[in-house]
Design an enzyme around this catalytic site. Structure first.
Site, PDB file in Angstrom:
ATOM      1  N   HIS A  72      12.859 -32.004  17.964  1.00  0.00           N
ATOM      2  CA  HIS A  72      13.558 -30.895  17.324  1.00  0.00           C
ATOM      3  C   HIS A  72      12.582 -29.746  17.075  1.00  0.00           C
ATOM      4  O   HIS A  72      11.555 -29.934  16.437  1.00  0.00           O
ATOM      5  CB  HIS A  72      14.177 -31.334  15.996  1.00  0.00           C
ATOM      6  N   TYR A 202      20.655 -28.373   6.580  1.00  0.00           N
ATOM      7  CA  TYR A 202      20.489 -28.543   5.138  1.00  0.00           C
ATOM      8  C   TYR A 202      21.384 -27.514   4.451  1.00  0.00           C
ATOM      9  O   TYR A 202      21.180 -26.308   4.640  1.00  0.00           O
ATOM     10  CB  TYR A 202      19.040 -28.305   4.718  1.00  0.00           C
ATOM     11  N   PRO A 294      13.873 -37.499  -0.484  1.00  0.00           N
ATOM     12  CA  PRO A 294      13.941 -37.392   0.977  1.00  0.00           C
ATOM     13  C   PRO A 294      14.196 -35.986   1.501  1.00  0.00           C
ATOM     14  O   PRO A 294      14.195 -35.781   2.713  1.00  0.00           O
ATOM     15  CB  PRO A 294      15.110 -38.325   1.329  1.00  0.00           C
ATOM     16  N   LYS A 298       9.369 -36.593   4.010  1.00  0.00           N
ATOM     17  CA  LYS A 298       7.941 -36.878   3.918  1.00  0.00           C
ATOM     18  C   LYS A 298       7.588 -38.341   3.664  1.00  0.00           C
ATOM     19  O   LYS A 298       6.431 -38.729   3.801  1.00  0.00           O
ATOM     20  CB  LYS A 298       7.316 -36.024   2.808  1.00  0.00           C
ATOM     21  N   TYR A 386       6.928 -28.645   6.810  1.00  0.00           N
ATOM     22  CA  TYR A 386       7.957 -29.531   7.359  1.00  0.00           C
ATOM     23  C   TYR A 386       7.439 -30.305   8.569  1.00  0.00           C
ATOM     24  O   TYR A 386       7.706 -31.506   8.708  1.00  0.00           O
ATOM     25  CB  TYR A 386       9.195 -28.723   7.739  1.00  0.00           C
TER      26      TYR A 386
END
Length: 391
Positions: A72, A202, A294, A298, A386
């Site tokens: 991704h 998200y 979550p 991580k 990220y």
């Protein structure tokens, strides 16, 4: 029995450190109180940083991950009814994440350990690390089929999770813990339906947070923020799908494919860190030392960076007879842990609706999202964290 490193816990961190040690010619034994089938039946996260992918390759366990995993290059922040894409690849100079289920990663590591002929002991009851704080070599005891066994070793790697025995065996006065409990949980489902988007979404919505993720292009993992008072049996599949649709931009809600779930659970959210992570000959790794919500993806990746630091330290000890890496393990690991704890806390506070949020707090959250999606510098900071800080 005698080995160099006794590894308590056969989740990804325990299996990964065991496989790296085995490939380096450092004998080790992995113990777990659970059965192999139980471990492989656990549903966990699936967003891998490049550092985690690299360690899987170093352990010669990454072939299936590369064949079946989904690279991704970005993800979407959804708010105000629109998607705002974060270009991970462009903002970080070519870095990305890989979607690959933790269960599959665990399976790959188990298979490689068996092929290498390394010893794993499952359904080991009453595993106990002993004498790890003194000068004498430590040992681990366990019970199997009603018989007590002992494994003498040089070092113990405590990879047995938040509820495991490793951290609990440390004297209370020798350890300091930091914890934040969040006032909500995540209700998650797994369903064999195509994901709503080819990248993660998200969503920040007045009704609460939502996350659209996947395990493959035919298996989706979805979450919604919920109260900790919710009961899982009160959530039918239809109720979940209806609520998820409400929290997504219209174009996602309209094309969402629904179907029966085969896993459904509610997970509380917490941040937790134990310091230090070394107690003479016992080393805490992964969830045994730290937990993150979550939101920032991580948890598994922090465990992988712990494994990296511990493996390099053990390799240096056995090859060069140097204690330098062992002595610096805790400080190195914790420096990266706290950065990930900060990032996960920030993502959680930015994306969720808190019960005590004031009008002022809400305006600050909205301003944060607006700034993040209109400032390349702010988006770059998000992207760098990220995809994973270097280790």
């Amino acid at each position: 029995m005698r080995t160099r490193v006794a590894v308590i816990g056969s989740g990804p961190s325990g299996l990964l450190v065991g496989q790296l040690l085995t490939r380096a010619g450092i004998d080790n034994v992995v113990l777990d109180r659970a059965s192999k089938d139980y471990i492989l039946g656990r549903v966990r996260a699936g967003v891998l940083e490049e550092g985690t992918v690299r360690l899987m390759d170093e352990a010669k366990s990454g072939a299936r991950m590369h064949a079946e995993g989904l690279p991704h290059d970005g993800f979407s922040l959804a708010f105000d009814g629109r998607d705002h894409r974060i270009d991970l690849f462009g903002l970080t100079g070519g870095k990305r994440v890989t979607i690959y289920g933790q269960t599959e990663l665990t399976h790959d590591l188990m298979d490689q350990r068996e092929k290498a002929g390394a010893l794993s002991i499952y359904e080991a009851a009453n595993v106990t690390p002993c004498d790890f704080e003194g000068h004498a070599p430590p040992y681990v005891t366990y019970e199997k089929d009603g018989v007590t066994h002992r494994i003498d070793c040089d070092f113990i790697a405590g990879c047995d999770g938040f509820h495991g025995v490793s951290r609990k065996s440390i004297p209370e006065k020798a350890i300091r813990t930091f914890e934040k409990i969040y006032p909500f949980g995540w209700l998650g489902i797994l369903a064999d339906v195509p994901p709503v988007s080819h990248e993660l979404v998200y969503a920040n919505h007045p009704r609460g947070f939502a996350l659209c993720s996947m395990r493959s292009m035919s298996r989706s993992r979805y979450y919604i923020q919920c109260s900790l008072d919710e009961q899982i049996d009160e959530w039918t599949d239809q109720r979940f799908w209806d609520e998820l649709r409400r929290r997504l931009p219209a174009h996602h809600a309209e094309r969402m494919v629904t179907g029966p779930s085969f896993e459904k659970s509610i997970a509380p959210l917490r941040s937790f860190v134990a310091e230090p992570m070394r107690f003479n000959r016992l080393f805490l790794v992964g969830d045994a030392a730290h937990i993150v919500p979550p939101t920032g993806a991580k948890g598994l990746n922090l465990a992988a960076s712990d494994v990296h630091y511990l493996f390099e330290a053990l390799l240096e000890y056995y090859q060069d007879r140097s204690n330098a890496g062992l002595d610096s393990y805790s400080a190195k690991a914790l420096a990266r842990v706290w950065k990930a704890v900060r990032f996960s806390w920030w993502m959680t506070t930015m994306m969720h609706r808190f019960p005590d949020t004031s009008d002022f707090d809400q305006k600050i959250q909205e301003a944060e999202l607006d700034y993040l999606t209109h400032s390349r510098a702010a988006a770059t900071a998000l992207a760098e964290n990220y995809v994973g800080l270097p280790f």
